[in-house]
Scaffold this motif. Structure first.
Motif, PDB file in Angstrom:
ATOM      1  N   ARG A 247      43.563  38.733  38.581  1.00  0.00           N
ATOM      2  CA  ARG A 247      43.763  39.172  37.203  1.00  0.00           C
ATOM      3  C   ARG A 247      42.522  38.936  36.347  1.00  0.00           C
ATOM      4  N   ILE A 248      41.871  37.789  36.514  1.00  0.00           N
ATOM      5  CA  ILE A 248      40.656  37.487  35.752  1.00  0.00           C
ATOM      6  C   ILE A 248      39.544  38.463  36.112  1.00  0.00           C
ATOM      7  N   ARG A 249      39.393  38.719  37.406  1.00  0.00           N
ATOM      8  CA  ARG A 249      38.334  39.633  37.840  1.00  0.00           C
ATOM      9  C   ARG A 249      38.545  41.026  37.274  1.00  0.00           C
ATOM     10  N   ARG A 250      39.796  41.502  37.311  1.00  0.00           N
ATOM     11  CA  ARG A 250      40.069  42.851  36.825  1.00  0.00           C
ATOM     12  C   ARG A 250      39.819  42.958  35.322  1.00  0.00           C
ATOM     13  N   ARG A 251      40.203  41.910  34.586  1.00  0.00           N
ATOM     14  CA  ARG A 251      39.962  41.921  33.142  1.00  0.00           C
ATOM     15  C   ARG A 251      38.458  41.904  32.861  1.00  0.00           C
ATOM     16  N   ALA A 252      37.719  41.105  33.664  1.00  0.00           N
ATOM     17  CA  ALA A 252      36.272  41.052  33.474  1.00  0.00           C
ATOM     18  C   ALA A 252      35.643  42.411  33.744  1.00  0.00           C
ATOM     19  N   GLU A 253      36.145  43.091  34.784  1.00  0.00           N
ATOM     20  CA  GLU A 253      35.597  44.411  35.108  1.00  0.00           C
ATOM     21  C   GLU A 253      35.906  45.419  34.009  1.00  0.00           C
ATOM     22  N   ARG A 254      37.146  45.368  33.480  1.00  0.00           N
ATOM     23  CA  ARG A 254      37.504  46.298  32.403  1.00  0.00           C
ATOM     24  C   ARG A 254      36.673  46.013  31.151  1.00  0.00           C
ATOM     25  N   HIS A 255      36.514  44.708  30.849  1.00  0.00           N
ATOM     26  CA  HIS A 255      35.750  44.322  29.673  1.00  0.00           C
ATOM     27  C   HIS A 255      34.300  44.755  29.830  1.00  0.00           C
TER      28      HIS A 255
ATOM     29  N   MET B 166      52.488  30.797  45.865  1.00  0.00           N
ATOM     30  CA  MET B 166      52.260  29.987  44.677  1.00  0.00           C
ATOM     31  C   MET B 166      51.703  30.806  43.508  1.00  0.00           C
ATOM     32  N   GLY B 167      51.222  32.008  43.780  1.00  0.00           N
ATOM     33  CA  GLY B 167      50.635  32.828  42.738  1.00  0.00           C
ATOM     34  C   GLY B 167      49.159  32.591  42.535  1.00  0.00           C
ATOM     35  N   LEU B 168      48.552  31.773  43.388  1.00  0.00           N
ATOM     36  CA  LEU B 168      47.132  31.471  43.226  1.00  0.00           C
ATOM     37  C   LEU B 168      46.248  32.670  43.535  1.00  0.00           C
ATOM     38  N   THR B 169      46.700  33.485  44.451  1.00  0.00           N
ATOM     39  CA  THR B 169      45.906  34.654  44.810  1.00  0.00           C
ATOM     40  C   THR B 169      45.763  35.600  43.625  1.00  0.00           C
ATOM     41  N   GLY B 170      46.842  35.757  42.868  1.00  0.00           N
ATOM     42  CA  GLY B 170      46.818  36.677  41.738  1.00  0.00           C
ATOM     43  C   GLY B 170      46.029  36.185  40.539  1.00  0.00           C
TER      44      GLY B 170
END
Length: 352
Positions: A336-344, A328-332
């Motif tokens: 994606r949010i976590r990775r963006r938060a880490e980069r930010h 379903m794409g729920l795992t991703g």
């Protein structure tokens, strides 16, 4: 999966009876030798109509009795996985995801739901009961069941499962097998009161665990032809519960044919017909009683079967849920949010 899987089971609301036997258990006994078999103790389904604290406290006892009844009917313990539904919270997660793939009008067309509410004395249908077929779909699909033996009254539920599986696969890719419905060829067994199907809640059932004296007492109290006030009055065989039971459980076809002929001619009383049925039923139940006694002599066996089966099923369900969420794409989404938060966070970090 190495072998095709079967999912079946019952709500732990009391002992199983002859209606269960002819409706689905006989098929389970036959099929469990061929399929990898999961037997659900559906205590979450029970909550749709029985959800008091007292009801829930009886689940453990009823579960043991139910599993013992299934084993007594002929299911081999080393060829079956018994598990407790409420011990698998992942099934609830899957139910949440699947409930969006079916509409309320579709569920309202499932005929047995209103009957279940009526039998439970509910004037209005609880939300959980309306969603009963969706939770049942989660039960079947969480172990990727391919075969589901049911009685006629549950056939519509499995059809909902088939529709949900097809809808999920169409939207997200092939994850679930579309289960095959295997329905008993025996007509629904009428209750001893003649007022409807045999049911624990109606008190019109002959339990698989009933002793010979109890069976005889219940048979002698059975409903027959209400227009027949004396033995010399010609009676009606069609629709007569006593003869319906003879047709299913009495292997002496010559005796049944003779009793029907004499009954229609007013040459046999109800008591004689019922006594013959009591003898036939007890002969039918004797092997089940003998098996039940053997399992009763092995204390702790049933508890161990439920425990180990639940642990095994939990592992299967967790794998299925991971696959479902990935499809379903729920795992991703969270990744994606976590990775963006880490980069930010790294970009805005204040140097020491």
């Amino acid at each position: 999966m190495s072998a095709a899987r079967m999912l079946t089971g019952d709500r732990p609301t009391g002992r199983l009876h002859l209606g269960h036997l002819v409706g689905s258990i006989a098929n389970r006994v036959r099929l469990h030798q061929r399929y990898e078999s999961f037997f659900i103790i559906a205590d979450l389904h029970m909550l749709t109509t029985r959800n008091t604290r007292e009801d829930i406290e009886r689940v453990a006892h009823n579960a043991r009795e139910m599993v013992t009844d299934v084993l007594a009917a002929g299911v081999e313990p080393d060829r079956a996985t018994f598990y407790l539904q409420s011990a698998l919270p992942e099934v609830g997660d899957l139910n949440t995801l699947l409930q969006n793939l079916v509409t309320v009008p579709r569920l309202e067309r499932v005929p047995s739901l209103k009957e279940m509410a009526r039998d439970a004395g509910r004037e209005e249908m609880p939300y959980g009961l309306l969603g009963y077929p969706v939770l049942q779909a989660a039960d079947i699909l969480c172990v990727k069941g391919q075969v589901v033996p049911v009685g006629r009254d549950n056939a519509a539920h499995v059809e909902v499962t088939r529709e949900i599986a097809r809808r999920f696969n169409h939207l997200y890719g092939e994850v679930f097998p579309v289960p095959e419905l295997i329905m008993s060829e025996t007509p629904t067994l009428v209750g001893t009161d003649g007022a409807g199907k045999m049911s624990k809640s109606r008190g019109n059932a002959v339990a698989l665990a009933d002793d010979a004296a109890t069976v005889r007492r219940k048979v002698l109290g059975m409903y027959t032809d209400p227009n027949r006030i004396r033995a010399d009055v010609p009676g009606t065989v069609e629709g007569n519960p006593v003869f319906a039971y003879h047709d299913v459980f009495n292997p002496d076809r010559a005796q049944v044919a003779e009793l029907k002929e004499r009954y229609r001619a007013g040459r046999v009383g109800d008591v004689e017909v019922k006594e013959a049925l009591a003898v036939a039923l007890n002969r039918f139940l004797d092997p089940i009683r003998e098996r039940r006694a053997r399992f009763a002599d092995r204390p702790g066996l049933v508890d161990e079967l439920i425990h180990t089966g639940t642990e095994r099923t939990r592992a299967e369900v967790r794998r299925t849920l991971v696959e479902v969420r990935r499809a379903m794409g729920l795992t991703g989404t969270y990744t994606r949010i976590r990775r963006r938060a880490e980069r930010h966070g790294k970009a805005t970090a204040t140097p020491a």
